[in-house]
Write an enzyme that holds these catalytic residues in place. Sequence first.
Site, PDB file in Angstrom:
ATOM      1  N   GLU A  87     -94.242 110.613  41.623  1.00 43.37           N
ATOM      2  CA  GLU A  87     -93.912 109.022  41.856  1.00 43.37           C
ATOM      3  C   GLU A  87     -94.369 108.056  41.010  1.00 43.37           C
ATOM      4  OE1 GLU A  87     -92.245 108.028  44.308  1.00 43.37           O
ATOM      5  OE2 GLU A  87     -91.578 110.041  45.180  1.00 43.37           O
ATOM      6  N   GLU A 118    -102.069 132.072  44.318  1.00 44.30           N
ATOM      7  CA  GLU A 118    -103.432 131.414  44.281  1.00 44.30           C
ATOM      8  C   GLU A 118    -104.568 132.134  44.038  1.00 44.30           C
ATOM      9  OE1 GLU A 118    -105.399 131.095  48.780  1.00 44.30           O
ATOM     10  OE2 GLU A 118    -103.422 129.830  48.374  1.00 44.30           O
TER      11      GLU A 118
END
Length: 309
Positions: A87, A118
């Site tokens: 953004e 992960e």
Amino acid sequence: MTDRLNIHRLTTETRNPQTASIHQADTMEILRIINQEDFKVAEAVQQVLPDIQIAVQFAHQSLRRNGRLIYAGAGTSGRLGVLDAVECPPTYSVSPDTVIGLMAGGADAFLQAAEGIEDSEETGALDLKTIGLTAEDTVIAIAASGRTPYAAGALKYAKTIGAKTVALTCNKHSLISTYADHSIEVVVGPEVITGSTRMKAATAHKMILNMISTAVMIKSGKVYENLMVDVHVSNEKLKERAIGIIQSITGVPYDKAKETLEAAGSHVKTAIVMLKTNSDETHAKALLKEAEGFIDKAIEQHVSKEKER
């Protein structure tokens, strides 16, 4: 079992006594319970504002040195970093590599959970190597548990390079905090659904990431008053927003704001300085460059020079 893997001792993994009978609640009661728990998140974030301030200082200094702000995380934590990073270019006209979100498993894992990825510290380090991490960068590793190997690996590697490092977790005295220059440990308490850190923990982290990137952009001259004066004018909606921003700051009519925006090459700050100083695009851009992008400083410099004449 090693201490690192004993997740049952983590606050984020303990059972919440306030939600123990949620399976028997009707819809409105379920919503009320969740909402009541969410109220605790903002209070928890408030408690760590001094720690967030330090992270902002790290990131701001990195950007001033042409470095980058880099988020690294797995699962929900990784997605939050990516969401905040993507953004920044449209909102503040920074390049896509100024704020970067790294996620274990890459783009594919954003859309489809890849839980096992992960568990590799090496992957966290490799992802930073791939983007050419430097000592000028700031790395914020995000992990609700505070023990995710991907996040730990990213921090360990970043430390060897000399980059500033921050651990963002939801547990006190977390493992990844020991690998970072600074930590933000925002304790939101047990989740509504035990261990579902996509809920309160993720909400807290989203709030904190919003704070960090927004504060850094404000300190970089990307905001004037409370307006996004560096918005990237890439479509009609944003063009109309840009015109409105120019009008709000300068007080000129719509047509004049639109005309000046076009004359400024769709660069909002340039258009504002043009109108505020009654100058052309070239002079306005020169003023902004000298003022390091800050509108108020650019205008002050112009006024000062005019008085000297």
